[in-house]
Design a protein around this motif. Structure first.
Motif, PDB file in Angstrom:
ATOM      1  N   VAL A 265       2.984  21.393 -16.629  1.00  0.00           N
ATOM      2  CA  VAL A 265       2.991  22.608 -15.480  1.00  0.00           C
ATOM      3  C   VAL A 265       4.233  23.060 -15.105  1.00  0.00           C
ATOM      4  N   CYS A 266       4.303  24.226 -14.600  1.00  0.00           N
ATOM      5  CA  CYS A 266       5.472  24.819 -13.994  1.00  0.00           C
ATOM      6  C   CYS A 266       6.080  23.966 -12.879  1.00  0.00           C
ATOM      7  N   ARG A 267       7.409  24.259 -12.647  1.00  0.00           N
ATOM      8  CA  ARG A 267       8.245  23.514 -11.545  1.00  0.00           C
ATOM      9  C   ARG A 267       7.463  23.567 -10.329  1.00  0.00           C
ATOM     10  N   GLU A 268       7.059  24.791 -10.037  1.00  0.00           N
ATOM     11  CA  GLU A 268       6.543  25.156  -8.833  1.00  0.00           C
ATOM     12  C   GLU A 268       5.205  24.192  -8.299  1.00  0.00           C
ATOM     13  N   VAL A 269       4.417  24.339  -9.400  1.00  0.00           N
ATOM     14  CA  VAL A 269       2.875  23.574  -9.212  1.00  0.00           C
ATOM     15  C   VAL A 269       3.302  21.801  -9.333  1.00  0.00           C
ATOM     16  N   TYR A 270       4.450  21.747  -9.837  1.00  0.00           N
ATOM     17  CA  TYR A 270       4.669  20.037  -9.793  1.00  0.00           C
ATOM     18  C   TYR A 270       5.101  19.811  -8.603  1.00  0.00           C
ATOM     19  N   ASN A 271       6.186  20.660  -7.969  1.00  0.00           N
ATOM     20  CA  ASN A 271       7.073  20.312  -6.869  1.00  0.00           C
ATOM     21  C   ASN A 271       5.978  20.522  -5.515  1.00  0.00           C
ATOM     22  N   LYS A 272       4.908  21.297  -5.562  1.00  0.00           N
ATOM     23  CA  LYS A 272       3.928  21.352  -4.570  1.00  0.00           C
ATOM     24  C   LYS A 272       2.685  20.136  -4.798  1.00  0.00           C
ATOM     25  N   PHE A 273       2.195  19.862  -5.763  1.00  0.00           N
ATOM     26  CA  PHE A 273       0.976  19.075  -6.152  1.00  0.00           C
ATOM     27  C   PHE A 273       1.208  17.724  -6.734  1.00  0.00           C
ATOM     28  N   GLY A 274       2.576  17.364  -7.348  1.00  0.00           N
ATOM     29  CA  GLY A 274       3.082  16.270  -7.999  1.00  0.00           C
ATOM     30  C   GLY A 274       1.836  15.845  -9.083  1.00  0.00           C
ATOM     31  N   GLU A 275       1.472  14.540  -9.199  1.00  0.00           N
ATOM     32  CA  GLU A 275       0.494  13.822 -10.007  1.00  0.00           C
ATOM     33  C   GLU A 275      -0.856  14.685  -9.799  1.00  0.00           C
ATOM     34  N   GLN A 276      -1.154  15.158  -8.576  1.00  0.00           N
ATOM     35  CA  GLN A 276      -2.659  15.776  -8.469  1.00  0.00           C
ATOM     36  C   GLN A 276      -2.718  16.978  -9.141  1.00  0.00           C
ATOM     37  N   ALA A 277      -1.515  17.510  -9.930  1.00  0.00           N
ATOM     38  CA  ALA A 277      -1.544  18.674 -10.557  1.00  0.00           C
ATOM     39  C   ALA A 277      -2.401  18.589 -11.970  1.00  0.00           C
ATOM     40  N   TRP A 278      -2.684  17.424 -12.428  1.00  0.00           N
ATOM     41  CA  TRP A 278      -3.515  17.163 -13.457  1.00  0.00           C
ATOM     42  C   TRP A 278      -4.794  17.716 -13.227  1.00  0.00           C
ATOM     43  N   MET A 279      -5.346  18.040 -12.027  1.00  0.00           N
ATOM     44  CA  MET A 279      -6.708  18.802 -11.661  1.00  0.00           C
ATOM     45  C   MET A 279      -6.288  20.263 -12.331  1.00  0.00           C
ATOM     46  N   PHE A 280      -5.517  20.730 -12.681  1.00  0.00           N
ATOM     47  CA  PHE A 280      -5.495  22.210 -12.992  1.00  0.00           C
ATOM     48  C   PHE A 280      -5.361  22.422 -14.460  1.00  0.00           C
ATOM     49  N   VAL A 281      -5.145  21.241 -15.370  1.00  0.00           N
ATOM     50  CA  VAL A 281      -4.976  21.229 -16.648  1.00  0.00           C
ATOM     51  C   VAL A 281      -6.385  20.928 -17.133  1.00  0.00           C
ATOM     52  N   ASP A 282      -6.831  21.975 -18.293  1.00  0.00           N
ATOM     53  CA  ASP A 282      -8.152  21.658 -18.798  1.00  0.00           C
ATOM     54  C   ASP A 282      -8.424  20.526 -19.412  1.00  0.00           C
ATOM     55  N   ASN A 283      -9.612  19.712 -19.348  1.00  0.00           N
ATOM     56  CA  ASN A 283      -9.324  18.357 -19.964  1.00  0.00           C
ATOM     57  C   ASN A 283      -9.563  18.690 -21.445  1.00  0.00           C
ATOM     58  N   SER A 284     -10.111  19.624 -21.941  1.00  0.00           N
ATOM     59  CA  SER A 284     -10.243  19.884 -23.478  1.00  0.00           C
ATOM     60  C   SER A 284      -8.944  20.170 -23.820  1.00  0.00           C
ATOM     61  N   LEU A 285      -8.063  20.813 -23.383  1.00  0.00           N
ATOM     62  CA  LEU A 285      -6.606  21.200 -23.742  1.00  0.00           C
ATOM     63  C   LEU A 285      -5.861  19.805 -24.045  1.00  0.00           C
ATOM     64  N   ILE A 286      -6.276  18.850 -22.973  1.00  0.00           N
ATOM     65  CA  ILE A 286      -5.521  17.840 -22.870  1.00  0.00           C
ATOM     66  C   ILE A 286      -5.803  16.843 -24.239  1.00  0.00           C
ATOM     67  N   GLU A 287      -7.056  16.593 -24.282  1.00  0.00           N
ATOM     68  CA  GLU A 287      -7.649  16.244 -25.496  1.00  0.00           C
ATOM     69  C   GLU A 287      -7.111  16.760 -26.739  1.00  0.00           C
ATOM     70  N   THR A 288      -7.046  17.925 -26.846  1.00  0.00           N
ATOM     71  CA  THR A 288      -6.643  18.515 -28.030  1.00  0.00           C
ATOM     72  C   THR A 288      -5.194  18.163 -28.333  1.00  0.00           C
ATOM     73  N   LEU A 289      -4.478  18.393 -27.226  1.00  0.00           N
ATOM     74  CA  LEU A 289      -2.990  18.057 -27.366  1.00  0.00           C
ATOM     75  C   LEU A 289      -2.826  16.608 -27.942  1.00  0.00           C
ATOM     76  N   GLU A 290      -3.797  15.575 -27.365  1.00  0.00           N
ATOM     77  CA  GLU A 290      -3.376  14.337 -27.883  1.00  0.00           C
ATOM     78  C   GLU A 290      -3.771  14.078 -29.289  1.00  0.00           C
ATOM     79  N   ILE A 291      -4.777  14.851 -29.843  1.00  0.00           N
ATOM     80  CA  ILE A 291      -5.066  14.485 -31.222  1.00  0.00           C
ATOM     81  C   ILE A 291      -4.209  15.291 -32.012  1.00  0.00           C
ATOM     82  N   ILE A 292      -3.594  16.341 -31.486  1.00  0.00           N
ATOM     83  CA  ILE A 292      -2.527  17.030 -32.352  1.00  0.00           C
ATOM     84  C   ILE A 292      -1.253  16.272 -32.299  1.00  0.00           C
TER      85      ILE A 292
END
Length: 145
Positions: free
Chosen positions: A12-39
């Protein structure tokens, strides 16, 4: 969903991380995370650099972008990027060019858990999890208007 290979500040961008920290995971699509892991684990088998601003690097807007990001805030027409929806990442793969990484992803597309789009003709790898109905991988070239 968390990631085995990526920290949230890389996705995530700096602004999102600074405002939400670890809660910013909720903004990243799970299918994208799973795809990045496989790649990362099964296709490229090398570290991937998305954002590295937190460790002093130059990349700040290669993952989720918010309305304060320069790439978004300068738009004057409707702008619906997969990046602002948490469905896209740009990255470099350690030890290979973007074209080499794209070729490996295409060659091993059977391993992808979801359909993806790959941007062609750029010196980084852009992937997003928009499903355009064209099989596992759809390629595109960006056209700015």
């Amino acid at each position: 969903m968390n990631s085995k290979y990526f920290k949230i500040e890389e996705l995530v961008c700096r602004e999102v991380y600074n405002k939400f920290g670890e809660q910013a995971w909720m903004f990243v699509d799970n299918s994208l995370i799973e795809t990045l892991e496989i790649i990362r684990e099964k296709i490229l088998c090398v570290p991937m650099i998305v954002n590295n601003w937190k460790s002093g690097g130059e990349f700040t807007e290669r993952g989720l972008r918010c309305n304060l990001c320069k790439l978004v805030s300068t738009k004057t027409a409707p702008y619906m990027s997969a990046h602002i929806l948490g469905k896209a990442m740009d990255f470099d793969a350690k030890g290979m060019t973007a074209e080499q990484a794209r070729k490996l992803i295409k060659k091993n597309q059977i391993l992808l858990p979801y359909p993806i789009r790959l941007e062609e003709g750029v010196p980084w790898v852009h992937i997003d999890v928009y499903d355009c109905g064209g099989g596992k991988i759809t390629t595109f070239k960006k056209t700015e208007k």
